[in-house]
Design a protein around this motif. Structure first.
Motif, PDB file in Angstrom:
ATOM      1  N   UNK A  68      45.278  33.386  38.066  1.00 35.38           N
ATOM      2  CA  UNK A  68      45.924  32.422  37.203  1.00 35.38           C
ATOM      3  C   UNK A  68      45.092  31.851  36.078  1.00 35.38           C
ATOM      4  N   UNK A  69      43.923  32.430  35.768  1.00 32.71           N
ATOM      5  CA  UNK A  69      43.089  31.928  34.680  1.00 32.71           C
ATOM      6  C   UNK A  69      43.614  32.449  33.327  1.00 32.71           C
ATOM      7  N   UNK A  70      44.092  31.545  32.487  1.00 35.98           N
ATOM      8  CA  UNK A  70      44.714  31.947  31.230  1.00 35.98           C
ATOM      9  C   UNK A  70      43.736  32.640  30.279  1.00 35.98           C
ATOM     10  N   UNK A  71      42.483  32.196  30.293  1.00 42.32           N
ATOM     11  CA  UNK A  71      41.496  32.820  29.404  1.00 42.32           C
ATOM     12  C   UNK A  71      41.321  34.293  29.740  1.00 42.32           C
ATOM     13  N   UNK A  72      41.354  34.624  31.035  1.00 36.74           N
ATOM     14  CA  UNK A  72      41.239  36.021  31.452  1.00 36.74           C
ATOM     15  C   UNK A  72      42.467  36.817  31.002  1.00 36.74           C
ATOM     16  N   UNK A  73      43.635  36.178  31.060  1.00 38.64           N
ATOM     17  CA  UNK A  73      44.857  36.851  30.596  1.00 38.64           C
ATOM     18  C   UNK A  73      44.769  37.126  29.101  1.00 38.64           C
ATOM     19  N   UNK A  74      44.269  36.170  28.336  1.00 37.97           N
ATOM     20  CA  UNK A  74      44.097  36.363  26.896  1.00 37.97           C
ATOM     21  C   UNK A  74      43.143  37.511  26.616  1.00 37.97           C
TER      22      UNK A  74
ATOM     23  N   UNK B   3      51.382  40.780  34.814  1.00 36.55           N
ATOM     24  CA  UNK B   3      52.737  40.490  35.270  1.00 36.55           C
ATOM     25  C   UNK B   3      52.784  39.775  36.619  1.00 36.55           C
ATOM     26  N   UNK B   4      51.621  39.507  37.193  1.00 38.51           N
ATOM     27  CA  UNK B   4      51.610  38.806  38.488  1.00 38.51           C
ATOM     28  C   UNK B   4      51.854  37.312  38.346  1.00 38.51           C
ATOM     29  N   UNK B   5      51.686  36.766  37.126  1.00 40.59           N
ATOM     30  CA  UNK B   5      51.899  35.327  36.910  1.00 40.59           C
ATOM     31  C   UNK B   5      52.885  35.130  35.770  1.00 40.59           C
ATOM     32  N   UNK B   6      53.547  33.988  35.776  1.00 38.54           N
ATOM     33  CA  UNK B   6      54.525  33.688  34.733  1.00 38.54           C
ATOM     34  C   UNK B   6      53.871  33.626  33.358  1.00 38.54           C
ATOM     35  N   UNK B   7      52.688  33.000  33.298  1.00 41.34           N
ATOM     36  CA  UNK B   7      51.979  32.889  32.017  1.00 41.34           C
ATOM     37  C   UNK B   7      51.554  34.254  31.511  1.00 41.34           C
ATOM     38  N   UNK B   8      51.014  35.074  32.419  1.00 42.94           N
ATOM     39  CA  UNK B   8      50.589  36.410  32.039  1.00 42.94           C
ATOM     40  C   UNK B   8      51.752  37.265  31.582  1.00 42.94           C
ATOM     41  N   UNK B   9      52.884  37.130  32.256  1.00 47.14           N
ATOM     42  CA  UNK B   9      54.078  37.895  31.878  1.00 47.14           C
ATOM     43  C   UNK B   9      54.550  37.491  30.481  1.00 47.14           C
TER      44      UNK B   9
END
Length: 596
Positions: free
Chosen positions: A403-409, A434-440
């Motif tokens: 769930x770390x947004x920086x990693x998703x970015x 796609x495992x998290x809402x933010x990442x999706x």
């Protein structure tokens, strides 16, 4: 300035005029100003010697006074030089040192040599007198006497050694804070090269250790650093911070050298004292980080990771360095937080060292995530940074999975700039997003810009490698986020998965290769996958806690071609049975087992 009285050393005495024989200063019995008795004899001084007296006439009262005080001072110089060089009794030495310093402080001559001479003479004396024979009270008396001379002068190497000895033997002495603080402050403010003056650095080290020995030592050390910075937002002394860092680095090297020598010589090294000494200097780094003007310089001086290898591999040290690195990472200034990166190619920086799975990481990537968050959202959102980051794509996926947004970015950035070559790895990155809402949401926005990524997702990946340190929950989250019907090769090596993930593994019908090296996967999981993954051809159980109870079940995997049982609890009897029941088996590693 001191007056060089040539007429006392190069001329002799005549009834009037000049002298052509020298008169030693030691023969002078008295010297004083005489009042004018007639108009022709102005500004005179009389020097009394054993055989008579001399009358010296100057051109002005100022010059006369210069002569007078210079002769008196020089007479004292010869006197104390002789006394101290021949004194052997400690009480006599202490007494004469005090007298010499009193004379230096009371003379009206304004010249640096007046203060430097006593320091040099006392330094020379320390070479001949065994300071260990001087009592503690005598030590303190000498220090008290020396202190006024050091207000505007650096202590010599010998005096620094004398002070260091006192700090080490009497760390809780009352004079440490009262008298040594101005000396240490002057050294830190004005010293330009500790390499030329190693005893100065050693004195500051011992002084800081003495501060650390006081009640609430960390607060005392913290206040010392605070006073060195000053009350303003910018420290007025540019040499203070580099000197403080130099002292700390030298001390940390000294600590690890001391520990290494203790191990080599089999001598006892008090762990508690050693830890306290090391923590003191790490606390000093921590005390420097609150100041904005110091943080950038501190980061740049620490950027090359200038610590011994033993320290970088020592969890006690790296754990306590985390607050310092965190403060640098949270600084919004690019010049500051960029110091977390390596200083040159193929040289690890703090960002690399605290990466999950690396030598310093003990928090599942929490600190690394903070560093990544600052870097990816500021000055490092560039292809060069993402190219370097792609070497650590597995830790990035692990943080994104959690769930770390920086990693998703970062993952979106790598996909957008097409940095990753492997389509399977790209698919794993997409699935992670796609495992998290933010990442999706981030991935959807990315797909709107790059339609090709949607095509890539069809069918699912054939290969998947879970990042090191991943758990059963991370695996479940990953496998539930996308389609893995085509997955043939799954690597869980060096993760923290257990037999609890087996029910998820048996949902992969196309699986041909499973790597469980150095996991906690045990007999219960092995029994389950042996019943369902009948197409499995390659299985790596190296360094897992499996026993004969689970290994016997492998006989059901008739398609198994490669099997790694290195460093397991395999018995010779079970191995012989498996060889008979696995006709397709071509390679089997049984090193470091009973069957080896």
């Amino acid at each position: 300035m001191l007056i060089q009285l040539l007429f006392l050393s190069e001329w002799c005495l005549l009834p009037t005029g000049f002298m052509n024989h020298s008169i030693p200063y030691s023969s002078i019995e008295d010297i004083h100003i005489i009042s004018r008795w007639d108009a022709g004899h102005k500004f005179c001084i009389r020097i009394t010697i054993q055989d008579g007296s001399l009358l010296l006439q100057a051109g002005s009262s100022y010059l006369r006074d210069q002569w007078l005080h210079s002769i008196i001072w020089k007479k004292h110089v010869y006197k104390y030089e002789k006394l101290l060089k021949h004194a052997r009794r400690p009480e006599v030495v202490v007494k004469e040192i005090k007298n010499l310093i009193d004379v230096s402080l009371s003379t009206p001559i304004q010249d640096s040599n007046v203060y430097q001479f006593p320091l040099e003479l006392i330094s020379e004396l320390f070479h001949t007198v065994n300071c260990d024979l001087i009592s503690k009270s005598a030590h303190e008396n000498i220090i008290i006497a020396l202190t006024p001379l050091l207000e505007n002068n650096h202590p010599t190497q010998e005096i620094c050694e004398f002070f260091s000895r006192h700090c080490k033997k009497n760390p809780r002495s009352s004079i440490i804070i009262d008298l040594f603080t101005p000396v240490a402050q002057r050294i830190l403010k004005h010293n330009m090269d500790f390499g030329k003056f190693p005893q100065m650095r050693k004195f500051v080290q011992e002084y800081i250790q003495a501060l650390n020995s006081q009640n609430d030592g960390f607060k005392v050390v913290q206040n010392f650093v605070k006073n060195m910075h000053g009350q303003s937002s910018t420290c007025p002394h540019p040499r203070v911070l580099p000197n403080l860092i130099a002292v700390c680095l030298a001390s940390i090297y000294s600590c690890y050298d001391e520990k290494k020598k203790g191990l080599l010589n089999n001598t006892d090294c008090c762990e508690e004292d050693w830890n306290r000494k090391l923590i003191c200097y790490i606390h000093m780094f921590e005390a420097m980080t609150p100041y904005d003007d110091w943080r950038c310089i501190l980061g740049s001086l620490l950027q090359p990771v200038p610590f011994p290898t033993d320290a970088i591999g020592h969890s006690f040290f790296t754990t306590r360095m985390k607050p310092i690195i965190k403060q640098i990472a949270l600084d919004p200034s690019c010049n500051t937080h960029q110091t977390l990166l390596s200083i040159r190619e193929n040289k690890e920086g703090w960002f690399n060292l605290y990466c999950p799975g690396n030598i310093c990481c003990d928090d599942d990537g929490e600190l690394w995530g903070i560093m990544l968050n600052t870097l990816i959202r500021c000055c490092c959102k560039r292809k060069t940074f993402l190219l370097e980051l792609s070497k650590s794509v597995n830790p990035v996926m692990l943080l994104a999975l959690r769930g770390k947004e920086a990693a998703m970015e970062a993952l979106c950035g790598m996909l957008e700039m097409d940095i990753i070559e492997s389509n399977d790895l790209k698919m794993q990155m997409i699935t992670t997003l796609q495992t998290t809402a933010t990442g999706k949401k981030m991935y959807t926005a990315l797909c709107e810009r790059q339609i090709a990524l949607r095509e890539l997702q069809k069918g699912g990946p054939k290969k998947l490698t879970l990042p090191p340190q991943s758990t059963d929950a991370d695996l479940v989250k990953m496998l539930s986020a996308g389609s893995f019907g085509n997955l043939e090769c799954l690597s869980l090596a060096f993760t923290q998965v257990t037999s609890a993930c087996a029910p998820e593994l048996i949902k992969l019908p196309s699986l041909r290769s499973l790597n469980l090296w150095s996991t906690q996967f045990g007999d219960a999981g092995l029994q389950l996958i042996s019943e369902h993954l009948v197409r499995l051809q390659v299985l790596n159980l190296c360094e897992t806690p499996v026993t004969d109870k689970g290994l016997i079940c492998l006989a059901a995997l008739k398609n198994l071609r490669k099997l790694n049982l290195n460093s397991t609890c395999l018995s010779a009897l079970t191995f012989e049975g498996l060889k008979e029941k696995l006709p397709a088996l071509q390679e089997c590693d049984v090193r470091y087992t009973e069957a080896w």
